[in-house]
Design an enzyme around this catalytic site. Structure first.
Site, PDB file in Angstrom:
ATOM      1  CG  HIS A 194      -1.271  15.891 -10.073  1.00  0.00           C
ATOM      2  ND1 HIS A 194      -2.221  15.120 -10.716  1.00  0.00           N
ATOM      3  CD2 HIS A 194      -0.312  15.018  -9.655  1.00  0.00           C
ATOM      4  CE1 HIS A 194      -1.839  13.857 -10.682  1.00  0.00           C
ATOM      5  NE2 HIS A 194      -0.695  13.768 -10.044  1.00  0.00           N
TER       6      HIS A 194
ATOM      7  CG  HIS B 212       2.450   6.048  -6.701  1.00  0.00           C
ATOM      8  ND1 HIS B 212       3.131   6.160  -7.899  1.00  0.00           N
ATOM      9  CD2 HIS B 212       1.698   7.170  -6.630  1.00  0.00           C
ATOM     10  CE1 HIS B 212       2.807   7.289  -8.499  1.00  0.00           C
ATOM     11  NE2 HIS B 212       1.945   7.929  -7.738  1.00  0.00           N
TER      12      HIS B 212
ATOM     13  CG  HIS C  12       1.850  10.961 -13.280  1.00  0.00           C
ATOM     14  ND1 HIS C  12       1.654   9.785 -12.608  1.00  0.00           N
ATOM     15  CD2 HIS C  12       1.714  11.935 -12.384  1.00  0.00           C
ATOM     16  CE1 HIS C  12       1.441  10.036 -11.324  1.00  0.00           C
ATOM     17  NE2 HIS C  12       1.475  11.331 -11.174  1.00  0.00           N
TER      18      HIS C  12
ATOM     19  CG  ASP D 297       1.533  13.187  -4.445  1.00  0.00           C
ATOM     20  OD1 ASP D 297       0.452  13.063  -5.034  1.00  0.00           O
ATOM     21  OD2 ASP D 297       2.630  13.258  -5.043  1.00  0.00           O
TER      22      ASP D 297
ATOM     23  CG  HIS E 160       7.236  15.022  -5.814  1.00  0.00           C
ATOM     24  ND1 HIS E 160       6.674  14.811  -4.581  1.00  0.00           N
ATOM     25  CD2 HIS E 160       6.299  14.638  -6.719  1.00  0.00           C
ATOM     26  CE1 HIS E 160       5.456  14.331  -4.728  1.00  0.00           C
ATOM     27  NE2 HIS E 160       5.192  14.222  -6.012  1.00  0.00           N
TER      28      HIS E 160
ATOM     29  CD  GLU F 104      -0.711  10.444  -7.707  1.00  0.00           C
ATOM     30  OE1 GLU F 104      -0.112  11.031  -8.630  1.00  0.00           O
ATOM     31  OE2 GLU F 104      -0.538   9.245  -7.437  1.00  0.00           O
TER      32      GLU F 104
ATOM     33  CE1 TYR G 292       8.566  12.112  -9.079  1.00  0.00           C
ATOM     34  CE2 TYR G 292       8.510  12.682 -11.406  1.00  0.00           C
ATOM     35  CZ  TYR G 292       7.968  12.766 -10.128  1.00  0.00           C
ATOM     36  OH  TYR G 292       6.832  13.498  -9.925  1.00  0.00           O
TER      37      TYR G 292
ATOM     38  CG  ASP H 176       3.554  14.592  -9.994  1.00  0.00           C
ATOM     39  OD1 ASP H 176       3.985  14.894  -8.868  1.00  0.00           O
ATOM     40  OD2 ASP H 176       2.507  13.964 -10.172  1.00  0.00           O
TER      41      ASP H 176
END
Ligand code: FEO
Length: 395
Positions: free
Chosen positions: A79, A23, A145, A83, A225, A81, A192, A164
């Site tokens: 997701h 992030h 999230h 990554d 992850h 995001e 996390y 996540d």
């Protein structure tokens, strides 16, 4: 090279051993991370998530060595995001018409990131796609999230792909939880949760209860992850329910920054008083300017109470302390006591400002805090010890 997970399911992700921050610079990754992508090769072939952009070409090249890319029937973007979606632009150069299954919010976010009008298929909770003898069921997980976050579940193999949720920033060559070093694994899992999921505690509880009520068996939880939960996979789900319930251990954390050592001296004396009052409490002390901020946040997460101290500077507080208070405001801890302290020379605003910031951040602020003018003398040190004892008695 793909790695076997179960039946016709394979891991095709990337372990990022060298990542030190995530992030941007918001999250320290002392143990690196992994971007887990999965390939299901049933009658239909499904790719679940991809990897971060810098590894996009490598990811697609590796994938093409395992499978004719044109044989991928659908992509699931749990997701948006970057990554997890970062390799999509590279992949879609080869298979531009392949459908991408994601939530309606996922479409907005993927379009917002990549400005491409790919072949999106919006899905909702309960929607399913047949892969032949098995189905893939979609479960929206908004704010776990991001608004677009989603899980999916593979029937017969009983695998939950949770993205996540239940993850850890943890690079390991061992894919499964039962192969990982437990203290490392749990340290990364709680860090996390504390730093990423704390603001979403109510959603975590609600989503887990909703999933449990579906009554489906879970043999594995494949996160995006860190490790895959294979051995007793529901242990991390049970732990999430505890963490989401305004978690605390028998711990107190003191956080300070100090210009000339006076506030540091106060910290140590207050800690002495706490210890004298209650020898069962775990006491953690961090210099906000020197400790890793995510490690501090993890200790705050574990604490039933915190004390935050800063010297007064320019009618305010030291920048390291201010930054950390802002971080805590965003995370919105609940059910924790807090107080402020600090040394000053002539104006002494720091304690009041810290108290206000702690209140805004959702802590139960106890008392007006403790101020000491100039460097603490013997009497002031005694006062700090006394203050620590009183404070410990309140916990
Ligand atoms: Fe691992 Fe929300 O991205």
């Amino acid at each position: 090279m793909k790695r076997h997970i179960k039946s016709n399911v394979y891991w095709v992700g990337k372990v990022d051993w060298e990542l030190k921050t995530f992030h941007g610079h918001e999250y320290s990754t002392h143990r690196g991370t992994s971007y887990n992508s999965y390939l299901i090769m049933e009658e239909k072939t499904v790719l679940i998530d991809t990897v971060w952009l810098p590894f996009g070409k490598e990811f697609v090249r590796n994938l093409a060595e395992e499978i004719d890319l044109s044989k991928i029937d659908l992509i699931v973007a749990n997701h948006a995001e970057p990554d997890h979606s970062g390799a999509l632009p590279e992949l879609m150069r080869y298979i531009p018409d392949t459908p991408i299954y994601c939530t309606a919010n996922g479409i907005k976010a993927l379009k917002g990131h990549y400005h491409q009008d790919w072949n999106f298929h919006p899905v909702k909770t309960g929607d399913r796609v047949s892969l032949g003898t098995k189905d893939l069921i979609f479960i929206e997980a908004p704010m776990l999230h991001w608004p677009d976050s989603m899980f999916c579940y593979l029937t017969n193999d009983n695998i939950l792909f949770s993205n996540d949720a239940f993850g850890q920033h943890y690079a390991t060559e061992f894919l499964f939880n039962d192969c990982a070093e437990p203290s490392e694994l749990w340290a990364e899992a709680i860090k996390y949760y504390a730093n990423i999921l704390t603001p979403f505690n109510p959603m975590v509880t609600k989503k887990i209860k909703e999933f449990v009520s579906m009554g489906v068996p879970v043999d594995m939880i494949c996160t995006s992850h860190g490790v895959i939960w294979r051995d007793n996979p529901l242990q991390i789900v049970e732990q999430y329910l505890k963490w989401a319930d305004n978690y605390q251990e028998n711990q107190v954390t003191l956080i300070y920054d100090s210009m000339w050592g006076a506030t540091r001296g106060m910290t140590e004396s207050i800690a002495q008083g706490i210890w004298e009052e209650n020898k069962e409490l775990t006491i953690k002390i961090h210099n906000a300017a020197k400790s890793d901020k995510n490690d501090i946040i993890t200790d705050v997460f574990k604490s039933k109470g915190i004390l935050v101290g800063s010297s007064t500077i320019n009618r305010g507080i030291l920048s390291s302390t201010a930054g950390l208070l802002e971080e805590m405001r965003g995370l919105g801890f609940k059910g924790k006591k807090a107080a402020a302290f600090g040394s000053y020379g002539w104006s002494g605003e720091s304690v009041g400002m810290i108290s206000e910031a702690l209140q805004r951040a959702g802590f139960e602020v106890v008392g007006d805090g403790l101020k000491v003018q100039w460097h603490p003398d013997d009497a002031a040190i005694e006062e700090c010890v006394r203050y620590g004892k009183q404070w410990a008695a309140l916990l």
